[in-house]
Design a protein around this motif. Structure first.
Motif, mmCIF file in Angstrom:
data_model
loop_
_atom_site.group_PDB
_atom_site.id
_atom_site.type_symbol
_atom_site.label_atom_id
_atom_site.label_comp_id
_atom_site.label_asym_id
_atom_site.label_seq_id
_atom_site.Cartn_x
_atom_site.Cartn_y
_atom_site.Cartn_z
ATOM 1 N N UNK A 107 -29.365 -48.523 -7.832
ATOM 2 C CA UNK A 107 -28.395 -47.958 -7.150
ATOM 3 C C UNK A 107 -28.519 -46.385 -6.907
ATOM 4 N N UNK A 108 -29.050 -45.613 -7.933
ATOM 5 C CA UNK A 108 -29.459 -44.151 -7.745
ATOM 6 C C UNK A 108 -30.527 -44.056 -7.085
ATOM 7 N N UNK A 109 -31.496 -45.115 -6.689
ATOM 8 C CA UNK A 109 -32.561 -44.808 -6.106
ATOM 9 C C UNK A 109 -32.013 -44.949 -4.484
ATOM 10 N N UNK A 110 -31.086 -45.771 -3.980
ATOM 11 C CA UNK A 110 -30.338 -45.950 -2.773
ATOM 12 C C UNK A 110 -29.856 -44.907 -2.440
ATOM 13 N N UNK A 111 -28.967 -44.168 -3.516
ATOM 14 C CA UNK A 111 -28.222 -43.034 -2.993
ATOM 15 C C UNK A 111 -29.177 -41.668 -2.713
ATOM 16 N N UNK A 112 -30.289 -41.758 -3.685
ATOM 17 C CA UNK A 112 -31.230 -40.770 -3.407
ATOM 18 C C UNK A 112 -32.110 -40.767 -2.054
ATOM 19 N N UNK A 113 -32.463 -42.156 -1.444
ATOM 20 C CA UNK A 113 -33.021 -42.476 -0.573
ATOM 21 C C UNK A 113 -32.394 -42.003 0.511
ATOM 22 N N UNK A 114 -30.766 -42.262 0.666
ATOM 23 C CA UNK A 114 -29.766 -41.901 1.639
ATOM 24 C C UNK A 114 -29.768 -40.319 1.690
ATOM 25 N N UNK A 115 -29.820 -39.475 0.680
ATOM 26 C CA UNK A 115 -29.906 -38.207 0.604
ATOM 27 C C UNK A 115 -30.970 -37.470 1.466
ATOM 28 N N UNK A 116 -32.171 -38.317 1.087
ATOM 29 C CA UNK A 116 -33.592 -37.896 1.606
ATOM 30 C C UNK A 116 -33.439 -38.116 3.150
ATOM 31 N N UNK A 139 -26.916 -45.480 1.357
ATOM 32 C CA UNK A 139 -26.095 -44.865 0.469
ATOM 33 C C UNK A 139 -24.817 -45.983 0.244
ATOM 34 N N UNK A 140 -24.139 -46.299 1.292
ATOM 35 C CA UNK A 140 -23.064 -47.402 1.195
ATOM 36 C C UNK A 140 -23.314 -48.422 0.373
ATOM 37 N N UNK A 141 -24.553 -49.257 0.734
ATOM 38 C CA UNK A 141 -25.017 -50.444 0.065
ATOM 39 C C UNK A 141 -25.300 -50.281 -1.145
ATOM 40 N N UNK A 142 -25.737 -49.013 -1.852
ATOM 41 C CA UNK A 142 -25.956 -48.742 -3.108
ATOM 42 C C UNK A 142 -24.960 -48.509 -4.081
ATOM 43 N N UNK A 143 -23.560 -48.314 -3.265
ATOM 44 C CA UNK A 143 -22.373 -48.035 -4.340
ATOM 45 C C UNK A 143 -21.977 -49.185 -5.122
ATOM 46 N N UNK A 144 -20.963 -49.017 -6.075
ATOM 47 C CA UNK A 144 -20.521 -50.349 -6.700
ATOM 48 C C UNK A 144 -19.649 -50.913 -5.737
ATOM 49 N N UNK A 145 -19.576 -52.308 -6.011
ATOM 50 C CA UNK A 145 -18.799 -53.280 -5.323
ATOM 51 C C UNK A 145 -17.611 -53.679 -6.198
ATOM 52 N N UNK A 146 -16.422 -53.280 -6.132
ATOM 53 C CA UNK A 146 -15.888 -52.420 -4.882
ATOM 54 C C UNK A 146 -16.125 -50.878 -5.452
ATOM 55 N N UNK A 173 -22.166 -39.317 2.734
ATOM 56 C CA UNK A 173 -22.815 -40.006 3.755
ATOM 57 C C UNK A 173 -22.334 -40.141 5.168
ATOM 58 N N UNK A 174 -20.987 -40.488 5.097
ATOM 59 C CA UNK A 174 -20.225 -40.238 6.292
ATOM 60 C C UNK A 174 -20.155 -39.207 7.164
ATOM 61 N N UNK A 175 -19.967 -37.974 6.285
ATOM 62 C CA UNK A 175 -19.995 -36.334 6.461
ATOM 63 C C UNK A 175 -21.196 -36.117 7.150
ATOM 64 N N UNK A 176 -22.164 -36.440 6.506
ATOM 65 C CA UNK A 176 -23.756 -35.835 6.931
ATOM 66 C C UNK A 176 -24.102 -36.673 8.246
ATOM 67 N N UNK A 177 -23.728 -37.935 8.282
ATOM 68 C CA UNK A 177 -24.126 -38.644 9.578
ATOM 69 C C UNK A 177 -23.480 -37.965 10.818
ATOM 70 N N UNK A 179 -22.962 -47.572 15.651
ATOM 71 C CA UNK A 179 -23.827 -48.642 14.987
ATOM 72 C C UNK A 179 -23.403 -48.262 13.483
ATOM 73 N N UNK A 180 -23.103 -46.852 13.064
ATOM 74 C CA UNK A 180 -22.574 -46.544 11.638
ATOM 75 C C UNK A 180 -21.429 -47.248 11.372
ATOM 76 N N UNK A 181 -20.260 -47.398 12.419
ATOM 77 C CA UNK A 181 -19.190 -47.861 12.108
ATOM 78 C C UNK A 181 -19.266 -49.325 11.851
ATOM 79 N N UNK A 182 -20.075 -49.864 12.634
ATOM 80 C CA UNK A 182 -20.349 -51.513 12.562
ATOM 81 C C UNK A 182 -20.948 -51.524 11.069
ATOM 82 N N UNK A 183 -22.086 -50.833 10.619
ATOM 83 C CA UNK A 183 -22.406 -50.806 9.155
ATOM 84 C C UNK A 183 -21.496 -50.513 8.268
ATOM 85 N N UNK A 184 -20.454 -49.413 8.385
ATOM 86 C CA UNK A 184 -19.562 -49.394 7.386
ATOM 87 C C UNK A 184 -18.521 -50.520 7.446
ATOM 88 N N UNK A 185 -18.224 -51.265 8.463
ATOM 89 C CA UNK A 185 -17.323 -52.489 8.536
ATOM 90 C C UNK A 185 -17.765 -53.548 7.763
#
Length: 382
Positions: free
Chosen positions: A56-65, A101-108, A118-122, A144-150
């Motif tokens: 999860x942290x790898x995915x979050x870090x990848x999003x930041x990069x 980032x989103x798909x590396x967050x906990x569910x829910x 991530x949304x603000x940066x995008x 596309x980001x709205x579709x991904x978030x949905x």
């Protein structure tokens, strides 16, 4: 999100009127991106304090990069509007950053602020894409980001509309960015075009004023030198031998001012007058070499050239002296050819003021007119 590299790479790049007006590539924008990156990290670490999974942290870090690279490119890439390939890269990075980032967050999700960075940066990246002349690509990336978030909202069990709702506030910023692109960009272009037109007109006015001043100066010189002779001619007075010689000297001096404006200096005028009165044939030519150098170099070069030519003319008792200022772009500023009784010599003067003498026919370099007049200072024999 980084503040130093954009200045290092983008320094001195002409980004165009619109980019310059919006501060693209400027230090303040780089600092703002750096501060946003620090805020992104702080909020991410705080909101995900309970996340323990390595992947999860790898995915979050990848999003930041992904976002860091996008922010670096958006403030560093030249071109107005953005080149197509750079536009595609920025949109892909924004979408990839949100997805990773989103798909590396906990569910829910466990914290309401986990989706904020991530949304603000995008939104920031895509808003800059719109401002830099690619609003259609920016809106495509936002959709596309709205579709991904949905999709992520549905997968995370929070609900598809919950995921979509997380992206809706960003559309207000997208609308502002698009308005900037569609309304202010043409206005900025017109303002810069007007400024460039004013600068061109100012340059033309300055050139015209300089030409008028030079024309007035030449008329004053002509009036000072030629009026007495013309007056005597109009009054039908007789001319003696000295008067004829003076008239010829005046004619030669006026011709020098036309053919060699760069050599039209008091020291050279007086030395040429004295040399011609002794019977030396003096020819002065100017091909514009001094006009292409800087102001300080031009003043220094004229001073050294005037001193060298004056000394050389005063030292020549008989013969012919030809002084020529070379065209711009040559290492040699001027050449002085001396055809005297002791031989024919060529003196070359560079921009640094160093003189070099060459023997063309007969004579001894150490005993030539040039060597005796200029001495050892600045003289390099060949």
């Amino acid at each position: 999100m980084t503040g130093e590299c954009p200045r290092a790479r983008g320094a001195g790049v002409d980004r165009g009127a619109v980019d310059n007006a919006f501060g693209i590539g400027s230090a303040p924008l780089a600092v703002a991106m750096t501060l946003f990156g620090c805020g992104y990290l702080a909020v991410t670490v705080y909101a995900n304090a309970g996340v323990t999974g390595v992947w999860q942290w790898l995915g979050i870090s990848a999003g930041f990069v992904f976002f860091a690279v996008a922010c670096f490119l958006i403030v560093d890439a030249p071109g107005d509007p953005l080149p197509v390939h750079m536009t595609v890269i920025l949109c892909v990075l924004a979408v990839a950053g949100v997805t990773a980032t989103l798909f590396s967050l906990p569910f829910p999700p466990t914290h309401v602020m986990q989706t904020g960075p991530p949304i603000g940066a995008s939104v920031i990246v895509l808003a800059f894409v719109a401002v830099r002349g690619r609003p259609a690509a920016a809106w495509t990336g936002s959709v596309v980001i709205s579709v991904v978030a949905t999709v992520w909202g549905h997968v995370s069990t929070r609900g598809a509309f919950w995921g979509l709702g997380a992206t809706l506030p960003g559309y207000a910023i997208m609308i502002m960015g698009s308005l900037f692109s569609l309304m202010l960009r043409p206005m900025v272009r017109r303002l810069y075009a007007i400024r460039e037109a004013d600068e061109r007109q100012a340059a033309l006015d300055a050139a015209a004023a300089a030409a008028a001043e030079e024309r007035s100066r030449r008329l004053e010189v002509l009036d000072h030198l030629a009026r007495p002779i013309l007056t005597r001619i109009a009054e039908r007075r007789e001319f003696g031998a000295d008067d004829v010689e003076t008239a010829r000297l005046i004619e030669a001096q006026l011709r020098d001012g036309i053919r060699a404006p760069g050599l039209d200096l008091p020291e050279i005028r007086e030395a040429a007058w004295r040399a011609r009165r002794r019977g030396v044939h003096v020819v002065l030519l100017d091909d514009g070499g001094l006009s292409a150098v800087g102001q300080a170099e031009s003043v220094l070069g004229r001073r050294r050239l005037a001193a060298t030519v004056a000394v050389l003319l005063d030292a020549t008792r008989r013969g012919r002296v030809t002084v020529r200022v070379h065209p711009p772009g040559r290492a040699v500023l001027a050449t002085m050819a001396v055809d005297a009784d002791d031989g024919t010599y060529l003196v070359e003067l560079d921009l640094a003021g160093h003189a070099r003498e060459s023997v063309l026919a007969g004579g001894d370099p150490d005993g030539s007119v040039a060597a005796q007049s200029l001495g050892d200072e600045g003289m390099v024999g060949s």
